[in-house]
Write a protein that holds these residues in place. Structure first.
Motif, PDB file in Angstrom:
ATOM      1  N   ARG A   1       0.825  -1.208   0.000  1.00 22.68           N
ATOM      2  CA  ARG A   1       0.000   0.000   0.000  1.00 22.68           C
ATOM      3  C   ARG A   1       0.865   1.266   0.000  1.00 22.68           C
ATOM      4  O   ARG A   1       0.539   2.248  -0.665  1.00 22.68           O
ATOM      5  N   ARG A   2       1.989   1.232   0.732  1.00 24.16           N
ATOM      6  CA  ARG A   2       2.887   2.396   0.739  1.00 24.16           C
ATOM      7  C   ARG A   2       3.429   2.673  -0.659  1.00 24.16           C
ATOM      8  O   ARG A   2       3.483   3.829  -1.097  1.00 24.16           O
ATOM      9  N   LEU A   3       3.830   1.614  -1.355  1.00 25.74           N
ATOM     10  CA  LEU A   3       4.368   1.798  -2.700  1.00 25.74           C
ATOM     11  C   LEU A   3       3.298   2.288  -3.654  1.00 25.74           C
ATOM     12  O   LEU A   3       3.515   3.246  -4.416  1.00 25.74           O
ATOM     13  N   TYR A   4       2.129   1.673  -3.622  1.00 30.13           N
ATOM     14  CA  TYR A   4       1.059   2.058  -4.531  1.00 30.13           C
ATOM     15  C   TYR A   4       0.568   3.473  -4.264  1.00 30.13           C
ATOM     16  O   TYR A   4       0.183   4.194  -5.191  1.00 30.13           O
ATOM     17  N   ARG A   5       0.550   3.885  -2.989  1.00 34.91           N
ATOM     18  CA  ARG A   5       0.125   5.247  -2.668  1.00 34.91           C
ATOM     19  C   ARG A   5       1.024   6.270  -3.370  1.00 34.91           C
ATOM     20  O   ARG A   5       0.542   7.240  -3.971  1.00 34.91           O
ATOM     21  N   THR A   6       2.340   6.034  -3.309  1.00 36.15           N
ATOM     22  CA  THR A   6       3.284   6.941  -3.957  1.00 36.15           C
ATOM     23  C   THR A   6       3.057   6.964  -5.466  1.00 36.15           C
ATOM     24  O   THR A   6       3.045   8.037  -6.095  1.00 36.15           O
ATOM     25  N   ARG A   7       2.861   5.808  -6.061  1.00 36.56           N
ATOM     26  CA  ARG A   7       2.665   5.742  -7.510  1.00 36.56           C
ATOM     27  C   ARG A   7       1.329   6.347  -7.917  1.00 36.56           C
ATOM     28  O   ARG A   7       1.240   7.022  -8.953  1.00 36.56           O
ATOM     29  N   ASP A   8       0.301   6.117  -7.130  1.00 33.70           N
ATOM     30  CA  ASP A   8      -1.012   6.693  -7.400  1.00 33.70           C
ATOM     31  C   ASP A   8      -0.923   8.216  -7.463  1.00 33.70           C
ATOM     32  O   ASP A   8      -1.450   8.851  -8.387  1.00 33.70           O
ATOM     33  N   ARG A   9      -0.221   8.807  -6.510  1.00 33.92           N
ATOM     34  CA  ARG A   9      -0.093  10.267  -6.482  1.00 33.92           C
ATOM     35  C   ARG A   9       0.747  10.770  -7.645  1.00 33.92           C
ATOM     36  O   ARG A   9       0.455  11.818  -8.235  1.00 33.92           O
ATOM     37  N   MET A  10       1.800  10.037  -7.978  1.00 32.46           N
ATOM     38  CA  MET A  10       2.663  10.447  -9.076  1.00 32.46           C
ATOM     39  C   MET A  10       1.911  10.431 -10.404  1.00 32.46           C
ATOM     40  O   MET A  10       2.003  11.375 -11.202  1.00 32.46           O
ATOM     41  N   VAL A  11       1.153   9.375 -10.655  1.00 33.07           N
ATOM     42  CA  VAL A  11       0.386   9.271 -11.895  1.00 33.07           C
ATOM     43  C   VAL A  11      -0.658  10.380 -11.961  1.00 33.07           C
ATOM     44  O   VAL A  11      -0.833  11.033 -12.994  1.00 33.07           O
ATOM     45  N   ALA A  12      -1.365  10.612 -10.857  1.00 27.96           N
ATOM     46  CA  ALA A  12      -2.394  11.653 -10.836  1.00 27.96           C
ATOM     47  C   ALA A  12      -1.789  13.029 -11.096  1.00 27.96           C
ATOM     48  O   ALA A  12      -2.347  13.832 -11.857  1.00 27.96           O
ATOM     49  N   ALA A  13      -0.641  13.324 -10.485  1.00 26.55           N
ATOM     50  CA  ALA A  13      -0.005  14.626 -10.680  1.00 26.55           C
ATOM     51  C   ALA A  13       0.417  14.833 -12.128  1.00 26.55           C
ATOM     52  O   ALA A  13       0.316  15.941 -12.667  1.00 26.55           O
ATOM     53  N   ALA A  14       0.867  13.760 -12.772  1.00 30.39           N
ATOM     54  CA  ALA A  14       1.340  13.877 -14.152  1.00 30.39           C
ATOM     55  C   ALA A  14       0.204  14.020 -15.153  1.00 30.39           C
ATOM     56  O   ALA A  14       0.355  14.686 -16.184  1.00 30.39           O
ATOM     57  N   LEU A  15      -0.953  13.423 -14.868  1.00 34.74           N
ATOM     58  CA  LEU A  15      -2.015  13.352 -15.877  1.00 34.74           C
ATOM     59  C   LEU A  15      -3.193  14.281 -15.627  1.00 34.74           C
ATOM     60  O   LEU A  15      -4.043  14.436 -16.513  1.00 34.74           O
ATOM     61  N   ALA A  16      -3.270  14.895 -14.460  1.00 34.73           N
ATOM     62  CA  ALA A  16      -4.463  15.672 -14.090  1.00 34.73           C
ATOM     63  C   ALA A  16      -4.783  16.774 -15.088  1.00 34.73           C
ATOM     64  O   ALA A  16      -5.953  17.078 -15.336  1.00 34.73           O
ATOM     65  N   ARG A  17      -3.781  17.384 -15.700  1.00 34.76           N
ATOM     66  CA  ARG A  17      -4.033  18.519 -16.595  1.00 34.76           C
ATOM     67  C   ARG A  17      -4.640  18.106 -17.936  1.00 34.76           C
ATOM     68  O   ARG A  17      -5.083  18.969 -18.713  1.00 34.76           O
ATOM     69  N   PHE A  18      -4.710  16.814 -18.188  1.00 32.07           N
ATOM     70  CA  PHE A  18      -5.194  16.367 -19.492  1.00 32.07           C
ATOM     71  C   PHE A  18      -6.670  15.985 -19.500  1.00 32.07           C
ATOM     72  O   PHE A  18      -7.226  15.702 -20.556  1.00 32.07           O
ATOM     73  N   GLY A  19      -7.315  15.958 -18.332  1.00 31.22           N
ATOM     74  CA  GLY A  19      -8.730  15.624 -18.322  1.00 31.22           C
ATOM     75  C   GLY A  19      -9.167  14.976 -17.032  1.00 31.22           C
ATOM     76  O   GLY A  19      -8.449  14.983 -16.026  1.00 31.22           O
ATOM     77  N   GLU A  20     -10.350  14.375 -17.053  1.00 31.31           N
ATOM     78  CA  GLU A  20     -10.928  13.749 -15.856  1.00 31.31           C
ATOM     79  C   GLU A  20     -10.200  12.452 -15.530  1.00 31.31           C
ATOM     80  O   GLU A  20     -10.010  11.585 -16.387  1.00 31.31           O
TER      81      GLU A  20
END
Length: 465
Positions: free
Chosen positions: A368-387
């Protein structure tokens, strides 16, 4: 301070991120013997001051190394080097004897494939040592599963999912699809029903394939940002006996079904004398608020609940569970006895050992610790492109796009060695929107960094140019 023999240089011009650089250097030092087993590393504050970097950089590097099994975090004491077998050294060969260069491996962002912590592998070995200390089972096993494992699963579901059940309502399976097969088999004995399974669209194609294999027809029900649209169940055939849903993290769109819609689904099942088959395939991984109550807790008489270890310990173990009304459990158990579909006793004993000793919980917390970090990283990178959907849970995130744009982005990424699935891969009938699915469970940090950089380039070219 670090040992005098170990020096770390942070290169801000390096294409790797600072946490990756730091983790790589410490990892190499452990493998090369510069950092000996049981050596205590500096605190995150001390090392950040020593290197002139943010403390968060050191924390992220340490978290990664803990997740990979290089470091052992000890409460109140710090992080220590674990005892790990040295990596083998290759023998140098002349250039003429070297094999021709290989094509770089492709990076797949396919969802649903987990990362298994090294500590979980160690725990699995210990569990099998426990199994090996007992005599081999001579008799045929209980078709519902061993009572001890069913008791442990009932305790797990109560504390982890708020689902109150008893061992008598639990059947041990080889995974979610096996549980679905058992449920459809139990429902098939009723002659007064249409053999129709209502199913999310987009949805889990293996569930649709299993229903078709059993001779059932599939009725597609659309999903939106809150999961399956319950009102559309009104278009299903009048005597539809079951609906298959993934309400906690809709597969593959990542939508969360809110409590109001869960209650509406339960009401539909009661009004139509139907069963809800709730696949809770990755509910262990939530990174913000606690999971919503299961549909099974809201409507225990109308729900078959499916769980699996495939997203925690790995799909190859082939173990899961189902919770069902007692009448269905009795019918399923009788059928399994009649056809010899019996769960493996040694595998159940190993899982019982992991649950009893807390190893399952430790493996989930580490992942869960690893996935939490990756989840946030992916969201930060892609948020500007849409929902974005599915952020804060599971092993994948979805970026909602026009279907043509999603195909263009996936094609562009594929030419650079990165395979990005689109929602079309999980769609059986036309849907209003498309999107790309970013699975981050099975890749390394470096692979994910590279894949996201390629994905961002493709999105910029497709959407912003």
């Amino acid at each position: 301070m670090l040992p005098i023999s170990l020096s770390i240089t942070i290169d801000r011009a390096d294409s790797r991120t600072l946490p990756v650089q730091l983790a790589d250097r410490i990892r190499s030092a452990i493998d090369d013997g510069e950092l000996q087993p049981d050596s205590r590393l500096p605190s995150t504050r001390a090392l950040s001051v020593d290197l002139g970097i943010a403390r968060a950089v050191v924390e992220k590097a340490y978290e990664q190394l803990v997740a990979e099994g290089w470091l052992d975090p000890r409460r109140g004491s710090g992080n220590y080097v674990r005892r790990i077998p040295r990596a083998g050294r290759s023998v140098a060969v002349s250039p003429s004897a070297q094999a021709p260069p290989r094509t770089p491996p492709r990076i797949s962002l396919r969802p649903g494939i987990p990362w298994t912590p090294p500590s979980a592998s160690d725990a699995w070995k210990r569990a099998w040592r426990d199994v090996g200390s007992t005599p081999p089972p001579a008799d045929y096993p209980d078709s519902a599963g061993t009572l001890e494992l069913r008791t442990r699963v009932a305790e797990l579901l109560r504390r982890a999912r708020g689902l109150h059940t008893t061992p008598a309502s639990i059947v041990i399976t080889t995974g979610s699809i096996h549980g679905l097969d058992l449920a459809l088999g139990a429902l098939s004995v009723a002659e007064s029903i249409e053999h129709v399974l209502a199913l999310e669209n987009p949805g889990y194609k293996s569930a649709a394939a299993l229903a078709t294999h059993r001779g059932w027809s599939v009725h597609d029900v659309s999903v939106d940002g809150a999961g399956l649209i319950v009102e559309q169940l009104g278009s299903a055939p009048p005597r539809t006996p079951a609906v298959y849903v993934t309400p906690s993290h809709q597969y593959p769109t990542g939508a969360f079904m809110p409590i109001g819609r869960r209650r509406a689904l339960a009401d539909w099942a009661r009004d139509n004398d139907s069963m809800i088959i709730e696949d809770d395939y990755d509910s262990e991984f939530r990174y913000g608020a606690a999971p919503l109550p299961t549909v099974a807790e809201l409507a225990p008489d109308r729900t078959v609940y499916l769980g699996t270890v495939s997203k925690t310990l790995g799909a190859g173990i082939r173990l899961g569970w189902m919770v069902a009304p007692r009448s269905m459990v009795d019918r399923i158990s009788a059928t399994r006895r009649a056809i010899g579909d019996l769960p493996s006793v040694p595998v159940q004993q190993a899982m019982t050992s992991m649950l009893r000793d807390g190893e399952w919980d430790r493996a989930v917390r580490t992942a869960r610790r690893l996935y939490r970090t990756r989840d946030r990283m992916v969201a930060a990178a892609l948020a500007r492109f849409g929902e974005l959907r599915g952020v804060g849970a599971g092993l994948h995130t979805v970026l909602v796009l026009d279907s043509d744009a999603a195909r263009a982005v996936a094609t562009s990424c594929a030419t650079k060695g990165v395979d990005v699935p689109t929602l079309e891969h999980s769609t059986r009938s036309p849907t209003a929107r498309g999107g790309i699915v970013v699975g981050y469970g099975s890749v390394t940090d470096d692979e994910l960094d590279y894949a996201i950089s390629i994905l961002v380039e493709a999105l910029e070219a497709a959407l912003l140019s």
